[in-house]
Scaffold this motif. Structure first.
Motif, short mmCIF file in Angstrom:
data_model
loop_
_atom_site.label_atom_id
_atom_site.label_comp_id
_atom_site.label_asym_id
_atom_site.label_seq_id
_atom_site.Cartn_x
_atom_site.Cartn_y
_atom_site.Cartn_z
N LYS A 91 -13.21 38.41 1.76
CA LYS A 91 -12.69 40.11 1.37
C LYS A 91 -13.14 40.72 2.68
O LYS A 91 -12.42 41.37 3.09
N ASP A 134 -10.41 40.12 5.21
CA ASP A 134 -9.41 40.70 4.85
C ASP A 134 -9.55 42.43 5.22
O ASP A 134 -8.54 42.88 5.75
N GLY A 135 -10.91 43.01 4.95
CA GLY A 135 -11.12 44.23 5.38
C GLY A 135 -10.92 44.48 6.86
O GLY A 135 -10.18 45.33 7.27
N THR A 150 -7.10 44.40 7.43
CA THR A 150 -6.66 45.58 6.97
C THR A 150 -6.60 46.69 7.83
O THR A 150 -5.67 47.34 8.31
N VAL A 151 -7.92 46.99 8.33
CA VAL A 151 -8.38 48.08 8.90
C VAL A 151 -8.00 47.92 10.19
O VAL A 151 -7.22 48.74 11.06
N SER A 176 -10.00 39.15 12.95
CA SER A 176 -10.34 38.51 11.55
C SER A 176 -10.20 36.88 11.60
O SER A 176 -10.94 36.02 10.76
#
Length: 518
Positions: free
Chosen positions: A13, A16-17, A20-21, A482
């Motif tokens: 998670k 993924d954050g 995404t950011v 990431s």
């Protein structure tokens, strides 16, 4: 029966954050432009505030130690504005990855365009167990740093192609190769070009305490050999347990080739390519192996700033171009010189997006260097660690972490070491039994390698983004950071554990190089 949805772990998670950011940020070209603009503004504020540092630094050309004062330099005064305008072209043309990528791609483009790489990959797929491919890609990446920066432009994209040929996600192959090439920069079975350079800086730093001390280029060789196997294992585990499952099934536009038998014409092409390759290697050996070989330096050395190492990029180009040319002749995919020129032109045509990205990335890197912001951060980081009062192994671990952090802002291993060595080598020589300069150097190299793969300031970072966008057009800095962060964290933790085990055993870290001073 309802399908049970597998819950994502906290770490997934978190990644993924980050993705995404990061990917909500503008296009990498726009992002590097914003970074450049930020450096311009920050440099002016820092210069107006009189930000400066004073430290004992080694001159990398003469290796003489001298007290140096570095001040923040504004890009918004007369000289700074002139610099931005007058040096824009030379910043671009002098950008280290630019020439390396374009020259190497001339050869790789011929090998790919004639069908040689496709034929070799099909042979590889049919003869190599699937479970060993990740190991081979990571290991090859680690070993490639003996050839300077060639691994970035050859092995990283090749890793993606290999994985795609096996029906696996190409970005996982790209990540595995990138992790080996850059994250494993301080591991190898052989002595590379950076070893004599770092050894020279360590020698001069050690002379502050002992005027007769000398650090050999082989100072970290035993530890590097062990590190090669460690990073290969860790890189394989991270790729197969974390990176590839997180990426999922590849659904991009790049097609997976049908793996079929090699045709008679292709076999003939491979024979032609093999013969030309053997002849090419024989010629290179004839120029390098004899004591008075043309590609040796005048003093007979091969490694370092020698004609052989300085010419490694055109050698890499010919390494692909010559077998690719003869494969095309044998397989009849090349009919004349016009076909050859067209194939080379097509390989350059695919580099348009990279050229745009390289232009803005080059300005950003040069602005950061011109303003001295990276050096000021590095010196203050070293001063902070020195002021903590840590001793022994906690100091060594802190030193590794600070080196890893500073590496996010200064990509050059020798530039950072020229700043940090005069502080930490003499300091650690006087702690407890006295840590050897060789041991301090190996600790520095761990930190220096592990954050290469997550730093946008690393010159080849923009190159890797461009390679990744071939398979996923939406790939941005967030995707790459990431994807590479698990490698960075695992490599750092694994290398620290290896160093602690080495310390407890008390084994030499290189020929006649020990943890403590004799």
């Amino acid at each position: 029966m309802a399908t049970k949805v597998k819950k994502k772990s906290f770490f997934n998670k978190f990644l993924d954050g980050i993705e995404t950011v990061g990917n909500k940020l503008p296009h990498p070209v726009t992002l590097f432009f914003i970074f450049s603009l930020a450096v311009v503004i920050i440099s002016h504020i820092a210069a107006k505030a009189g930000v400066s540092v004073e430290f004992n630094m080694l001159d990398r050309s003469t290796l003489e130690s001298k007290m140096t004062t570095i001040e923040a330099v504004s890009l918004l005064n007369k000289e700074g504005i002139r610099f931005m305008f007058s040096e824009a072209v030379s910043n671009f043309t002098g950008f280290a990855p630019l020439g390396t990528v374009l020259v190497a791609m001339l050869g790789v483009g011929v090998a790919e365009g004639t069908g040689l790489i496709s034929a070799l990959l099909r042979k590889l797929v049919m003869s190599t167990p699937k479970r060993l491919i990740t190991v081979v890609v990571v290991f090859a990446g680690i070993m490639s740093n003996i050839a300077s920066d060639a691994g970035y432009v050859v092995l990283v994209p090749l890793g993606a192609i290999v994985f795609l040929s096996f029906g696996r996600h190409p970005l996982a192959g790209l990540a595995a190769a990138f992790a080996g090439v850059s994250g494993g920069f301080s591991a190898n079975l052989l002595i590379g070009t950076v070893d004599p350079l770092l050894g020279g800086i360590s020698t001069e730093a050690a002379k502050i305490i002992d005027p007769n001390y000398f650090v050999f280029p082989t100072a970290n060789w035993y530890f590097m050999i062990a590190s090669t196997f460690l990073i290969t294992i860790l890189g394989t585990i991270v790729t197969e347990r974390y990176v590839e499952p997180r990426l999922g099934q590849y659904k991009g536009d790049s097609k997976i080739e049908e793996i079929g038998d090699i045709s008679a014409q292709e076999k003939k092409g491979l024979i032609f390519a093999g013969i030309s390759f053997v002849v090419f290697i024989a010629i290179i050996l004839a120029l390098v192996v004899p004591a008075n070989g043309i590609l040796r330096a005048d003093d007979g050395t091969i490694i370092g700033h020698t004609p052989f190492m300085d010419g490694i990029v055109p050698i890499i180009m010919l390494f692909f171009l010559i077998p690719g040319l003869f494969y095309g002749i044998g397989a009849k995919t090349l009919k004349n010189d016009k076909d050859l020129a067209k194939t080379m032109g097509q390989s350059m045509a695919t580099m348009g997006g990279y050229l745009v990205l390289a232009f803005v990335a080059a300005q950003f890197v040069q602005y950061f260097a011109y303003t001295n912001l990276g050096t000021i951060l590095a010196v203050n980081g070293a001063a902070f660690l020195e002021a903590t009062g840590l001793t022994g192994l906690p100091l060594i671990i802190g030193f590794i972490i600070v080196s890893a952090f500073i590496n996010l802002f200064i990509g050059s291993a020798s530039a950072k070491w020229a700043i940090m060595a005069p502080v930490f080598v003499p300091m650690l020589m006087q702690v407890g039994k006295g840590y050897s300069p060789e041991f301090t150097q190996v600790a520095y190299r761990i930190g220096d390698s592990t954050t290469n793969i997550i730093s946008p300031l690393m010159p080849y970072f923009a190159v890797i983004v461009a390679f990744a966008q071939k398979y996923d057009k939406d790939t941005g800095l967030g995707t790459l950071i990431s994807t590479m962060l698990p490698y960075s964290l695992v490599f750092l933790a694994g290398w620290v554990v290896l160093l602690l085990v080495w310390f407890l055993i008390g084994a030499p870290i290189g020929p006649d190089a020990f943890i403590f001073l004799n």
